[in-house]
Design a protein around this motif. Structure first.
Motif, PDB file in Angstrom:
ATOM      1  N   GLU A  26      43.574  48.114  69.350  1.00 18.35           N
ATOM      2  CA  GLU A  26      42.543  46.817  70.008  1.00 18.35           C
ATOM      3  C   GLU A  26      43.757  45.589  70.069  1.00 18.35           C
ATOM      4  OE1 GLU A  26      38.773  48.096  67.584  1.00 18.35           O
ATOM      5  OE2 GLU A  26      39.779  46.301  67.241  1.00 18.35           O
ATOM      6  N   PRO A  27      43.935  45.155  71.377  1.00 16.14           N
ATOM      7  CA  PRO A  27      44.963  43.984  71.550  1.00 16.14           C
ATOM      8  C   PRO A  27      44.153  42.632  71.154  1.00 16.14           C
ATOM      9  CG  PRO A  27      44.660  45.063  73.482  1.00 16.14           C
ATOM     10  CD  PRO A  27      43.518  45.755  72.829  1.00 16.14           C
ATOM     11  N   VAL A  28      44.557  41.954  70.144  1.00 13.17           N
ATOM     12  CA  VAL A  28      43.943  40.730  69.871  1.00 13.17           C
ATOM     13  C   VAL A  28      43.898  39.566  71.008  1.00 13.17           C
ATOM     14  CG1 VAL A  28      44.027  38.935  68.181  1.00 13.17           C
ATOM     15  CG2 VAL A  28      44.720  41.085  67.555  1.00 13.17           C
ATOM     16  N   PRO A  29      42.822  39.081  71.446  1.00 12.86           N
ATOM     17  CA  PRO A  29      42.607  38.131  72.627  1.00 12.86           C
ATOM     18  C   PRO A  29      43.627  37.007  72.239  1.00 12.86           C
ATOM     19  CG  PRO A  29      40.646  38.907  71.759  1.00 12.86           C
ATOM     20  CD  PRO A  29      41.415  39.298  70.944  1.00 12.86           C
ATOM     21  N   GLY A  30      44.365  36.526  73.190  1.00 18.13           N
ATOM     22  CA  GLY A  30      45.502  35.427  73.293  1.00 18.13           C
ATOM     23  C   GLY A  30      46.597  35.804  72.468  1.00 18.13           C
ATOM     24  N   ALA A  31      46.806  37.088  71.515  1.00 19.48           N
ATOM     25  CA  ALA A  31      47.744  37.301  70.708  1.00 19.48           C
ATOM     26  C   ALA A  31      47.882  36.369  69.261  1.00 19.48           C
ATOM     27  CB  ALA A  31      49.165  37.251  71.555  1.00 19.48           C
ATOM     28  N   ALA A  32      46.495  35.807  69.095  1.00 18.18           N
ATOM     29  CA  ALA A  32      46.426  34.885  68.036  1.00 18.18           C
ATOM     30  C   ALA A  32      45.071  35.135  67.409  1.00 18.18           C
ATOM     31  CB  ALA A  32      46.628  33.674  68.340  1.00 18.18           C
ATOM     32  N   TYR A  33      44.897  34.840  66.156  1.00 20.07           N
ATOM     33  CA  TYR A  33      43.549  34.880  65.423  1.00 20.07           C
ATOM     34  C   TYR A  33      43.736  33.923  64.265  1.00 20.07           C
ATOM     35  CZ  TYR A  33      45.215  38.384  61.806  1.00 20.07           C
ATOM     36  OH  TYR A  33      46.169  38.874  61.001  1.00 20.07           O
ATOM     37  N   ARG A  34      42.371  33.307  63.796  1.00 21.75           N
ATOM     38  CA  ARG A  34      42.500  32.540  62.696  1.00 21.75           C
ATOM     39  C   ARG A  34      42.067  33.172  61.423  1.00 21.75           C
ATOM     40  NH1 ARG A  34      42.999  27.309  64.135  1.00 21.75           N
ATOM     41  NH2 ARG A  34      42.462  26.616  66.268  1.00 21.75           N
ATOM     42  N   LEU A  35      42.572  32.780  60.377  1.00 21.34           N
ATOM     43  CA  LEU A  35      42.478  33.571  59.205  1.00 21.34           C
ATOM     44  C   LEU A  35      42.212  32.557  58.058  1.00 21.34           C
ATOM     45  CD1 LEU A  35      42.442  36.306  57.066  1.00 21.34           C
ATOM     46  CD2 LEU A  35      44.974  35.461  56.839  1.00 21.34           C
ATOM     47  N   ARG A  36      40.934  32.831  56.983  1.00 18.33           N
ATOM     48  CA  ARG A  36      40.962  31.859  56.239  1.00 18.33           C
ATOM     49  C   ARG A  36      41.651  32.481  54.928  1.00 18.33           C
ATOM     50  NH1 ARG A  36      38.358  27.437  54.350  1.00 18.33           N
ATOM     51  NH2 ARG A  36      37.843  27.441  51.845  1.00 18.33           N
ATOM     52  N   VAL A  37      42.496  32.072  54.272  1.00 16.45           N
ATOM     53  CA  VAL A  37      43.340  32.552  53.575  1.00 16.45           C
ATOM     54  C   VAL A  37      42.816  32.423  51.903  1.00 16.45           C
ATOM     55  CG1 VAL A  37      45.641  32.449  52.315  1.00 16.45           C
ATOM     56  CG2 VAL A  37      45.619  31.742  54.652  1.00 16.45           C
ATOM     57  N   GLY A  38      42.944  33.665  51.362  1.00 19.80           N
ATOM     58  CA  GLY A  38      42.400  33.789  49.938  1.00 19.80           C
ATOM     59  C   GLY A  38      43.264  33.361  48.944  1.00 19.80           C
ATOM     60  N   ALA A  39      42.560  33.045  47.516  1.00 21.54           N
ATOM     61  CA  ALA A  39      43.567  32.619  46.699  1.00 21.54           C
ATOM     62  C   ALA A  39      44.168  33.610  46.194  1.00 21.54           C
ATOM     63  CB  ALA A  39      42.471  32.193  45.412  1.00 21.54           C
ATOM     64  N   MET A  40      45.257  33.431  45.188  1.00 25.91           N
ATOM     65  CA  MET A  40      46.050  34.209  44.665  1.00 25.91           C
ATOM     66  C   MET A  40      45.603  35.666  44.401  1.00 25.91           C
ATOM     67  SD  MET A  40      49.237  33.202  45.624  1.00 25.91           S
ATOM     68  CE  MET A  40      49.992  34.820  44.824  1.00 25.91           C
ATOM     69  N   ARG A  41      44.449  35.604  43.707  1.00 24.65           N
ATOM     70  CA  ARG A  41      44.185  36.944  43.262  1.00 24.65           C
ATOM     71  C   ARG A  41      43.597  37.975  44.640  1.00 24.65           C
ATOM     72  NH1 ARG A  41      38.292  37.564  43.102  1.00 24.65           N
ATOM     73  NH2 ARG A  41      37.134  35.841  44.145  1.00 24.65           N
ATOM     74  N   VAL A  42      43.142  37.258  45.634  1.00 24.15           N
ATOM     75  CA  VAL A  42      43.199  38.019  46.928  1.00 24.15           C
ATOM     76  C   VAL A  42      44.477  38.087  47.713  1.00 24.15           C
ATOM     77  CG1 VAL A  42      42.245  37.960  49.253  1.00 24.15           C
ATOM     78  CG2 VAL A  42      40.756  37.011  47.177  1.00 24.15           C
ATOM     79  N   ASP A  43      45.290  37.269  47.384  1.00 21.74           N
ATOM     80  CA  ASP A  43      46.789  37.430  47.850  1.00 21.74           C
ATOM     81  C   ASP A  43      47.131  37.848  49.558  1.00 21.74           C
ATOM     82  OD1 ASP A  43      49.412  37.050  48.179  1.00 21.74           O
ATOM     83  OD2 ASP A  43      50.029  38.572  46.806  1.00 21.74           O
ATOM     84  N   HIS A  44      46.389  37.107  50.523  1.00 18.78           N
ATOM     85  CA  HIS A  44      46.793  37.469  51.727  1.00 18.78           C
ATOM     86  C   HIS A  44      48.243  37.386  51.891  1.00 18.78           C
ATOM     87  CE1 HIS A  44      42.421  36.867  52.881  1.00 18.78           C
ATOM     88  NE2 HIS A  44      42.739  37.805  53.780  1.00 18.78           N
ATOM     89  N   ARG A  45      48.915  38.622  52.641  1.00 18.26           N
ATOM     90  CA  ARG A  45      50.206  38.553  52.727  1.00 18.26           C
ATOM     91  C   ARG A  45      50.629  39.481  53.850  1.00 18.26           C
ATOM     92  NH1 ARG A  45      48.010  41.372  48.641  1.00 18.26           N
ATOM     93  NH2 ARG A  45      48.365  43.458  48.114  1.00 18.26           N
TER      94      ARG A  45
END
Length: 214
Positions: free
Chosen positions: A124-143
């Motif tokens: 699935e190509p991401v539209p515009g080759a970009a997306y927004r993300l709400r980064v979680g706290a360290m216990r979620v640790d988006h990485r």
């Protein structure tokens, strides 16, 4: 006495020999130049400040990993640069917990052999080759982590350094020192904030030169 014609021919071949040698040397250098990154994966905060940049040439990829907020296990969404597009190719779900499922007709589900599942062939190509993300706290640790089926982020950084653009990624090179595989924590940089992840082409004049502007 040597023939003047033979002597003249030998003298005439010398410049040609140098030309052949020079072309051979250029051929040897060409693959190294071709390895310089054509794109970058960039993460910016809501103010547009650049938080992360990683070299990402054609065919290279990465995964966005995070810890499930309830169960705590790690989920992966894995992307690749295909013709300058950010393409979601596969996802790994250790279990079908809250918010995790397989939508029929969207890729196909296969066992990972450890009680979890891969959703393969999403493509699935991401539209515009970009997306927004709400980064979680360290216990979620988006990485950002290496793909499990391809070149590691450490290798991508090493290749960028070898082709002469290592200074662009100095912060991440320092962060990875002595700690393979490379893990770039977005939660350490922007916990509980909105960020933009984008795959962006590098201008030709920016490739192969240190200290180039983004």
């Amino acid at each position: 006495m040597p023939s003047p014609m033979i002597k003249g021919r030998a003298a005439g071949l010398a410049p040609l020999s140098w030309l052949v040698l020079a072309m051979a040397m250029l051929t040897m250098v060409a693959p190294a130049l071709a390895e310089c990154p054509s794109h970058e994966l960039r993460v910016r905060n809501a103010e547009g400040q650049l938080l992360v940049r990683l070299p990402m040439s054609e065919g290279d990829g990465w995964c966005l990993a995070w810890n499930h907020s309830v169960e705590g296990f790690t989920v992966h969404d894995c992307y690749r640069n295909i013709d300058g597009r950010m393409v979601l190719q596969r996802s790994h779900l250790p279990d079908f917990a809250a918010g995790l499922d397989h939508i029929p007709g969207r890729g196909h589900q296969v066992s990972d052999g450890q009680g979890g599942y891969w959703i393969e062939d999403l493509d699935e190509p991401v539209p515009g080759a970009a997306y927004r993300l709400r980064v979680g706290a360290m216990r979620v640790d988006h990485r950002l982590v290496s793909r499990l089926d391809g070149t590691s982020l450490a290798t991508l950084l090493d290749e960028a350094r070898d082709c002469g653009v290592g200074d662009r990624y100095a912060d991440d090179l320092i962060a990875m020192a002595g700690e393979p595989p490379v893990v770039v924590s977005l939660s350490e940089r922007a916990a509980n904030q909105r960020v933009m992840l984008s795959l962006e082409a590098l201008a030709p004049e920016s490739r192969g030169h240190d200290n180039a502007d983004p």
